[in-house]
Design an enzyme around this catalytic site. Sequence first.
Site, PDB file in Angstrom:
ATOM      1  N   GLY A 177      20.694  89.353  64.356  1.00 63.26           N
ATOM      2  CA  GLY A 177      21.994  89.852  64.770  1.00 63.26           C
ATOM      3  C   GLY A 177      22.821  90.189  63.545  1.00 63.26           C
ATOM      4  O   GLY A 177      22.405  89.953  62.407  1.00 63.26           O
ATOM      5  N   GLY A 223      25.997  84.484  65.020  1.00 63.63           N
ATOM      6  CA  GLY A 223      25.616  83.150  65.479  1.00 63.63           C
ATOM      7  C   GLY A 223      24.132  82.867  65.368  1.00 63.63           C
ATOM      8  O   GLY A 223      23.610  81.953  66.028  1.00 63.63           O
ATOM      9  N   LYS A 224      23.454  83.613  64.517  1.00 65.88           N
ATOM     10  CA  LYS A 224      21.987  83.474  64.372  1.00 65.88           C
ATOM     11  C   LYS A 224      21.569  82.064  63.977  1.00 65.88           C
ATOM     12  O   LYS A 224      20.687  81.463  64.582  1.00 65.88           O
ATOM     13  CB  LYS A 224      21.476  84.447  63.294  1.00 65.88           C
ATOM     14  CG  LYS A 224      21.778  85.906  63.530  1.00 65.88           C
ATOM     15  CD  LYS A 224      21.243  86.778  62.417  1.00 65.88           C
ATOM     16  CE  LYS A 224      21.958  86.568  61.091  1.00 65.88           C
ATOM     17  NZ  LYS A 224      23.371  87.010  61.104  1.00 65.88           N
ATOM     18  N   THR A 277      23.209  79.179  64.009  1.00 66.46           N
ATOM     19  CA  THR A 277      23.552  78.153  65.002  1.00 66.46           C
ATOM     20  C   THR A 277      22.507  78.101  66.106  1.00 66.46           C
ATOM     21  O   THR A 277      21.996  77.030  66.458  1.00 66.46           O
ATOM     22  CB  THR A 277      24.936  78.443  65.615  1.00 66.46           C
ATOM     23  OG1 THR A 277      25.932  78.373  64.587  1.00 66.46           O
ATOM     24  CG2 THR A 277      25.274  77.432  66.707  1.00 66.46           C
ATOM     25  N   ASP A 310      15.760  82.493  61.285  1.00 72.05           N
ATOM     26  CA  ASP A 310      17.038  83.159  61.567  1.00 72.05           C
ATOM     27  C   ASP A 310      17.143  84.520  60.881  1.00 72.05           C
ATOM     28  O   ASP A 310      18.245  85.041  60.687  1.00 72.05           O
ATOM     29  CB  ASP A 310      18.228  82.265  61.204  1.00 72.05           C
ATOM     30  CG  ASP A 310      18.449  82.114  59.704  1.00 72.05           C
ATOM     31  OD1 ASP A 310      17.531  82.441  58.922  1.00 72.05           O
ATOM     32  OD2 ASP A 310      19.544  81.661  59.310  1.00 72.05           O
ATOM     33  N   GLU A 354      33.294  86.728  52.295  1.00 65.00           N
ATOM     34  CA  GLU A 354      33.107  87.521  53.509  1.00 65.00           C
ATOM     35  C   GLU A 354      34.411  87.979  54.150  1.00 65.00           C
ATOM     36  O   GLU A 354      34.387  88.816  55.057  1.00 65.00           O
ATOM     37  CB  GLU A 354      32.321  86.723  54.559  1.00 65.00           C
ATOM     38  CG  GLU A 354      30.878  86.463  54.223  1.00 65.00           C
ATOM     39  CD  GLU A 354      30.164  85.690  55.325  1.00 65.00           C
ATOM     40  OE1 GLU A 354      28.927  85.755  55.374  1.00 65.00           O
ATOM     41  OE2 GLU A 354      30.839  85.025  56.139  1.00 65.00           O
TER      42      GLU A 354
END
Length: 209
Positions: A10, A15-16, A18, A84, A145
């Site tokens: 993603g 949220g990868k 997690t 991930d 970020e």
Amino acid sequence: MKYQFITVEGNIGAGKTTLTHLLAKHFDARIVLEEFADNPFLPKFYDNPQQYAFPLELFFMAERYKQLKEMVHKDLFQQTTISDYLFTKCLLFAKVNLPEEEFRLYQKLFDIIHQQLVFPDILIYLHAPVQKLQANIRKRNREYEQSIPDEYLFNIQETYTSYIKQHNIKTIFIDASNADFLGNEKHLQVVLDALEREYEPGQHYFTLP
């Protein structure tokens, strides 16, 4: 478990990691996490993308290759493995970040080493709108970020979805607009139930309650 090698992907802030942690715990699986914090070019890239994009992407490709190659040497198929990131992520981000000539060179290097790696049995793709991604980015509060523009996230999103559709990858495609995998057990259960099924190549869409 139907799938021995699962990858969660993603956009930035989707949220990868997690979800990868939660799935690995549920299935007692080996976990492979991207070691982005070790990339010395990452903060510099966000300050000066033109100067640092190429070394940034080379470093990421080398680290991801080393990590996934070591995983295969440990006998991938003796235990369920959940990662991930997809190695092809290297090429997708490079396509967005690099000028055309540098991208062509990068792609040649990518093509040489990509064929040496194992492709996952199934991809879980978390698709969230840019507004949700920005909220997650603010929440996890990594300093470098915080100034990522919406346009950059949108370009990454478009590159991912185009690649997945073009290559007809076996994908559990999840609308993660309201995703809260840590706080809402029903959201995680949607993913667990989805992993109980067999799929044809292509995208298979799921929404969260």
